[in-house]
Design a protein around this motif. Structure first.
Motif, short mmCIF file in Angstrom:
data_model
loop_
_atom_site.label_atom_id
_atom_site.label_comp_id
_atom_site.label_asym_id
_atom_site.label_seq_id
_atom_site.Cartn_x
_atom_site.Cartn_y
_atom_site.Cartn_z
N GLY A 161 -5.86 -1.21 2.25
CA GLY A 161 -5.04 -1.10 3.45
C GLY A 161 -5.22 -2.25 4.42
O GLY A 161 -4.35 -2.52 5.25
N VAL A 167 4.99 4.00 4.33
CA VAL A 167 4.45 5.06 5.17
C VAL A 167 5.39 6.26 5.17
O VAL A 167 6.59 6.12 5.44
CB VAL A 167 4.26 4.56 6.62
N ILE A 183 -6.37 4.74 2.41
CA ILE A 183 -5.37 3.74 2.08
C ILE A 183 -6.04 2.60 1.31
O ILE A 183 -6.75 1.76 1.88
CB ILE A 183 -4.66 3.21 3.34
N HIS A 189 2.99 -1.88 4.26
CA HIS A 189 2.60 -0.48 4.12
C HIS A 189 3.84 0.39 3.91
O HIS A 189 4.79 0.31 4.71
CB HIS A 189 1.85 -0.01 5.38
N THR A 225 0.84 -1.20 0.00
CA THR A 225 0.00 0.00 0.00
C THR A 225 0.87 1.25 0.00
O THR A 225 2.08 1.20 0.22
CB THR A 225 -0.91 0.06 1.25
N LYS A 258 2.26 -5.56 8.14
CA LYS A 258 1.19 -5.92 9.06
C LYS A 258 1.69 -6.99 10.04
O LYS A 258 1.45 -6.91 11.25
CB LYS A 258 0.00 -6.44 8.27
N ASN A 263 0.90 4.94 1.92
CA ASN A 263 0.31 5.69 3.04
C ASN A 263 0.87 7.12 3.04
O ASN A 263 1.91 7.38 3.64
CB ASN A 263 0.65 5.01 4.37
#
Length: 598
Positions: free
Chosen positions: A201, A213, A198, A211, A162, A234, A164
């Motif tokens: 997400g 970020v 997101i 992610h 993802t 995660k 972010n």
């Protein structure tokens, strides 16, 4: 409601006539890809898109992603199984580098396949799009150890990725980011903060999510120069690379959106229990530059989304027009009955939809081919990359704005039934609406075109492109083929006018910055219209050459290519002249009122 069938012939024609697929494959240097293989890939992708992904499109729209307490998000029925089949078939890693387990396919061929995924099921395709963008950012900027840990499972699709960026107080203004990253002393960082919007997400279609970020280190300078980039999984990877302990992050909620309901758009909370562990990607305070690798990847792919959703809307409208009996077409005999495709205005809308879609496809494929050239070496690669940089905001901005027109016309062709959800036309309109917004609004793309592309080199790259278009238009105008001569005569003044507005915008950039900014979106639309119509004319010239060389060629298909280009020249290209007038004269009225007068 119609299902999607990939327009394989049109796509293959564009790949060859616009993208130069044979040359791209020859230069790719990989024996795994030749024309026979490329056509087989397109055939199999078309089958998977039509049989597996397309039937889930409506289910994803109706059910949406589902959030429950504890931050658990479940995808719509069938999505997890489709993702597993997608992964097992090798589609997920097709565009990725071979050193990380990908197939290393040419960008041009991958772009055509990606268009199929986006047409068949735009919400589903976003998961792969974000993951491969994250893969590119990590591969280009992270150290070897982090690449070895994260990239193989991401390329395979067992892990997804993802982006972010956005925070509640920081939308497009990334200087306002507040998320923090504190070093732990062992090479990792503890991330705290909240990110919104997101895409994918949180979900249940893969075993882990990485992610990327944006956050600030304790010693970060203010503004965008103080942003760093971190990879925050995660589940923390074990020594053997498998997902281990749950990281300190949670999906606080998912958004209730106008469209793309099958794609979960998450609010992500990092560090509620002391800090989510992550690794620095790239150098400290260089996070925005690193993230732009992913953002530019996403911008080109969102532009392709505009083409893809427009194609699906066109297919549905065409099918409805061919079967809906209503009234009698003008010029038909007294006893004849006809479907609504016999009505001239329905035909106008369908031709407009088709011309915009094919111009957008040509823009995307032409840019993808330049990306393949840029992966080479030497001056040619540098020139190709400069052209990619110039065209990226045009592809994103023009193709997605075109999708708004195309999907709206799709509803109109359906008439009252288009306003009824069961036909699917309304979903196309709703799904397309986000494409002009995420990954940078049309205004952001237009500002990028002026500030980072045209003004940076004084318009040199654009000038070289426009000179090439002008030369080809002049050749067509002087030729003996009436259809091509008409295209050349239409293009010549349009490209001259675009060159003039480019020069005007560059001249305004410093001393008249507000006036230039007020004209950037019309200028981008002018740019995309002219270049898109030029590429359609190139396709028409290639079609005419095939007709001239082989009288037994597929005359109906090739003549359609010429007819679509002529429609673009007479219906789309005049929009460029109108946009040029706005660029020249429209800024004063845009800026005429003070805040209170609005």
């Amino acid at each position: 409601m119609s299902d999607y069938q990939a327009p394989r012939r049109e796509m293959l024609f564009a790949l060859r006539a616009i993208g130069g697929l044979e040359a791209v494959l020859a230069a790719h240097g990989d024996d795994a890809y030749d024309m026979e293989t490329a056509e087989a890939v397109l055939d199999e992708a078309a089958r998977f898109a039509g049989e597996v992904l397309s039937p889930l499109n409506r289910i994803g729209d109706r059910q949406g992603a589902r959030w429950s307490d504890g931050g658990v998000v479940r995808a719509a029925d069938g999505f997890a199984q489709a993702h597993a089949a997608f992964r097992e078939a090798g589609w997920h890693g097709m565009p990725a580098r071979t050193e990380f387990g990908g197939q290393g396919a040419p960008v041009l061929l991958s772009t055509a396949v990606l268009e199929m995924w986006k047409s068949a099921n735009m919400a589903f395709s976003l998961c792969q799009m974000l993951t491969l963008g994250a893969v590119e950012a990590i591969a280009r900027h992270a150290d070897a150890a982090l690449c070895a840990t994260l990239l193989p499972p991401m390329v395979e699709g067992r892990w997804t990725g993802t982006m972010n960026l956005t925070e509640p107080q920081a939308g497009s203004d990334l200087a306002a980011i507040r998320s923090r990253a504190v070093p732990t002393g062992d090479g990792r960082y503890r991330i705290t903060g909240t990110k919104i919007f997101i895409t994918w997400g949180e979900h249940d279609v893969a075993e882990n999510i990485v992610h990327l970020v944006l956050a600030r280190l304790p010693d970060a300078p203010p503004g965008v120069k103080g942003i760093s980039l971190f990879a925050v999984p995660k589940f923390l990877p074990r020594d053997d690379g498998s997902p281990g302990e749950r990281n300190d992050l949670v999906c606080a909620s998912i958004e209730h959106k106008l469209g793309i309901h099958g794609s979960p758009t998450a609010v992500m909370s990092f560090g509620e229990g002391g800090g989510a562990l992550g690794w620095l990607v790239g150098q400290p305070h260089q996070g925005l530059a690193c993230m732009f690798t992913m953002m530019n990847h996403a911008r080109l792919n969102v532009g392709l989304e505009g083409v893809a959703i427009g194609e699906r809307a066109y297919q549905a409208a065409r099918e409805y027009a061919l079967m809906r009996v209503q009234g009698r077409g003008i010029g038909l005999g007294e006893g004849d009955s006809a479907t609504i495709i016999g009505h001239p205005d329905v035909r106008r809308m369908l031709m407009d939809m088709r011309a915009r879609n094919e111009a957008g496809r040509a823009l995307a494929y032409y840019t993808a081919a330049r990306m393949d050239e840029a992966h080479g070496h030497g001056a040619g690669a540098a020139a190709a990359q400069a052209l990619v940089d110039l065209l990226t905001p045009v592809v994103k901005g023009w193709c997605t704005e075109s999708a708004q027109r195309v999907t709206a016309d799709g509803v109109q062709v359906h008439g009252g039934m288009g306003y009824i959800e069961e036909t699917g036309a309304a979903q196309h309109l709703r799904d397309a609406r986000i494409t002009t917004i995420y990954e940078g609004t049309t205004a952001i793309q237009a500002n990028d075109l002026l500030n980072r592309k045209l003004a940076r080199d004084g318009g040199a790259v654009a000038t070289a492109l426009l000179q090439r278009i002008a030369a080809e238009a002049e050749t067509w105008a002087a030729g003996h083929v009436p259809a091509l001569a008409a295209l050349g005569r239409a293009l010549s003044p349009a490209v001259a006018e675009l060159a003039a507005t480019c020069a005007l915008q560059v001249a305004r950039h410093g001393p008249q910055a507000r006036e230039a900014a007020a004209a950037t979106v019309p200028h981008l639309m002018q740019f995309g219209t002219v270049v898109g119509c030029w590429l359609l004319a190139r396709g028409a010239a290639a079609a005419q050459a095939q007709l001239d060389a082989d009288a037994a060629a597929d005359a109906g298909f090739l003549q359609t290519r010429i007819a679509v280009a002529r429609h673009a020249a007479t219906h789309l290209l005049p929009e460029a002249a109108a946009a040029a007038a706005v660029v020249r004269e429209g800024s004063a009225s845009t800026l005429a009122l003070d805040d209170a007068q609005f």
